[in-house]
Design a protein around this motif. Structure first.
Motif, mmCIF file in Angstrom:
data_model
loop_
_atom_site.group_PDB
_atom_site.id
_atom_site.type_symbol
_atom_site.label_atom_id
_atom_site.label_comp_id
_atom_site.label_asym_id
_atom_site.label_seq_id
_atom_site.Cartn_x
_atom_site.Cartn_y
_atom_site.Cartn_z
ATOM 1 N N UNK A 223 0.839 -1.178 0.000
ATOM 2 C CA UNK A 223 0.000 0.000 0.000
ATOM 3 C C UNK A 223 0.881 1.238 0.000
ATOM 4 N N UNK A 224 0.444 2.248 -0.712
ATOM 5 C CA UNK A 224 1.050 3.571 -0.624
ATOM 6 C C UNK A 224 -0.069 4.564 -0.357
ATOM 7 N N UNK A 225 0.249 5.664 0.331
ATOM 8 C CA UNK A 225 -0.792 6.608 0.707
ATOM 9 C C UNK A 225 -0.715 7.876 -0.124
ATOM 10 N N UNK A 226 -1.856 8.463 -0.378
ATOM 11 C CA UNK A 226 -1.966 9.791 -0.963
ATOM 12 C C UNK A 226 -3.119 10.480 -0.247
ATOM 13 N N UNK A 227 -3.245 11.785 -0.442
ATOM 14 C CA UNK A 227 -4.336 12.517 0.170
ATOM 15 C C UNK A 227 -5.656 11.928 -0.309
ATOM 16 N N UNK A 228 -6.483 11.474 0.620
ATOM 17 C CA UNK A 228 -7.785 10.940 0.255
ATOM 18 C C UNK A 228 -7.815 9.455 -0.020
ATOM 19 N N UNK A 229 -6.792 8.708 0.315
ATOM 20 C CA UNK A 229 -6.899 7.278 0.122
ATOM 21 C C UNK A 229 -5.566 6.552 0.086
ATOM 22 N N UNK A 230 -5.658 5.277 -0.210
ATOM 23 C CA UNK A 230 -4.495 4.379 -0.260
ATOM 24 C C UNK A 230 -4.440 3.717 -1.620
ATOM 25 N N UNK A 231 -3.248 3.597 -2.177
ATOM 26 C CA UNK A 231 -3.058 2.817 -3.401
ATOM 27 C C UNK A 231 -2.791 1.386 -2.961
ATOM 28 N N UNK A 232 -3.563 0.479 -3.487
ATOM 29 C CA UNK A 232 -3.491 -0.927 -3.082
ATOM 30 C C UNK A 232 -3.166 -1.770 -4.304
ATOM 31 N N UNK A 233 -2.283 -2.741 -4.122
ATOM 32 C CA UNK A 233 -1.921 -3.665 -5.199
ATOM 33 C C UNK A 233 -2.166 -5.071 -4.681
ATOM 34 N N UNK A 234 -2.818 -5.896 -5.499
ATOM 35 C CA UNK A 234 -3.055 -7.289 -5.114
ATOM 36 C C UNK A 234 -2.973 -8.189 -6.331
ATOM 37 N N UNK A 235 -2.816 -9.461 -6.060
ATOM 38 C CA UNK A 235 -2.672 -10.465 -7.125
ATOM 39 C C UNK A 235 -3.964 -11.260 -7.267
ATOM 40 N N UNK A 236 -4.351 -11.515 -8.518
ATOM 41 C CA UNK A 236 -5.476 -12.392 -8.831
ATOM 42 C C UNK A 236 -4.945 -13.483 -9.763
ATOM 43 N N UNK A 237 -5.739 -14.519 -10.018
ATOM 44 C CA UNK A 237 -5.288 -15.529 -10.981
ATOM 45 C C UNK A 237 -4.987 -14.927 -12.354
ATOM 46 N N UNK A 238 -5.631 -13.789 -12.676
ATOM 47 C CA UNK A 238 -5.406 -13.148 -13.966
ATOM 48 C C UNK A 238 -4.242 -12.161 -13.980
ATOM 49 N N UNK A 239 -3.613 -11.935 -12.826
ATOM 50 C CA UNK A 239 -2.482 -11.014 -12.766
ATOM 51 C C UNK A 239 -2.637 -9.976 -11.665
ATOM 52 N N UNK A 240 -1.710 -9.028 -11.638
ATOM 53 C CA UNK A 240 -1.700 -7.991 -10.601
ATOM 54 C C UNK A 240 -2.725 -6.910 -10.916
ATOM 55 N N UNK A 241 -3.361 -6.387 -9.851
ATOM 56 C CA UNK A 241 -4.339 -5.312 -9.961
ATOM 57 C C UNK A 241 -3.942 -4.228 -8.972
ATOM 58 N N UNK A 242 -4.103 -2.962 -9.383
ATOM 59 C CA UNK A 242 -3.782 -1.833 -8.525
ATOM 60 C C UNK A 242 -4.955 -0.861 -8.544
ATOM 61 N N UNK A 243 -5.331 -0.312 -7.374
ATOM 62 C CA UNK A 243 -6.439 0.652 -7.317
ATOM 63 C C UNK A 243 -6.241 1.590 -6.137
ATOM 64 N N UNK A 244 -6.933 2.736 -6.191
ATOM 65 C CA UNK A 244 -6.961 3.665 -5.053
ATOM 66 C C UNK A 244 -8.160 3.296 -4.207
ATOM 67 N N UNK A 245 -7.923 2.978 -2.933
ATOM 68 C CA UNK A 245 -9.026 2.655 -2.031
ATOM 69 C C UNK A 245 -9.853 3.912 -1.817
ATOM 70 N N UNK A 246 -11.108 3.882 -2.208
ATOM 71 C CA UNK A 246 -11.951 5.076 -2.164
ATOM 72 C C UNK A 246 -12.460 5.425 -0.774
ATOM 73 N N UNK A 247 -12.155 4.619 0.214
ATOM 74 C CA UNK A 247 -12.645 4.908 1.560
ATOM 75 C C UNK A 247 -11.602 5.591 2.420
ATOM 76 N N UNK A 248 -10.652 6.263 1.812
ATOM 77 C CA UNK A 248 -9.711 7.131 2.520
ATOM 78 C C UNK A 248 -8.852 6.426 3.528
ATOM 79 N N UNK A 249 -8.573 7.120 4.614
ATOM 80 C CA UNK A 249 -7.607 6.640 5.600
ATOM 81 C C UNK A 249 -8.235 5.833 6.715
#
Length: 85
Positions: free
Chosen positions: A1-27
Motif C-alpha cells: 500500500x502507498x498513501x496519498x491525500x484521500x486514500x491508499x493505493x493498493x496492489x493485489x494479485x489475482x489468478x489473472x495477474x496484478x491489480x492496482x487501485x486507489x481505495x476510495x474509503x480514505x484513511x
C-alpha cells in the motif's frame, strides 16, 4: 500500500495477474505502507475492489453515531425534565 491525500493505493494479485487501485474509503484503514490487507473484489471486474473492513468497519461508525445520538437524546430529555419541574 502507498498513501496519498484521500486514500491508499493498493496492489493485489489475482489468478489473472496484478491489480492496482486507489481505495476510495480514505484513511479509515489505519494501515502502514507495505502492510498486507484483505481485499474484496468483483471477480468479473477486478478494478471494482475495496479493502475489507476490519476494526474500522462501517458497523463501528454506525455504533459510534448511535452512542452519540443516545447521549444527546438523554441530555435533551434531562433538560426538558428539569425545566418543567
Amino acid at each position: 500500500m502507498t498513501q496519498r491525500l484521500g486514500g491508499w493505493r493498493v496492489r493485489f494479485e489475482t489468478p489473472g495477474g496484478a491489480v492496482s487501485f486507489w481505495n476510495r474509503y480514505g484513511s479509515s484503514v489505519g494501515g502502514r505502507i507495505g502492510q498486507q490487507v484483505t481485499v474484496r473484489y468483483n471477480p468479473c471486474d477486478t478494478t471494482d475492489a475495496v479493502i475489507a473492513s476490519g476494526t474500522h468497519s462501517s458497523v463501528s461508525h454506525v455504533m459510534l453515531f448511535l452512542l452519540i445520538g443516545a447521549v444527546f437524546t438523554a441530555a435533551g430529555a434531562a433538560v426538558t425534565w428539569f425545566t418543567h419541574q
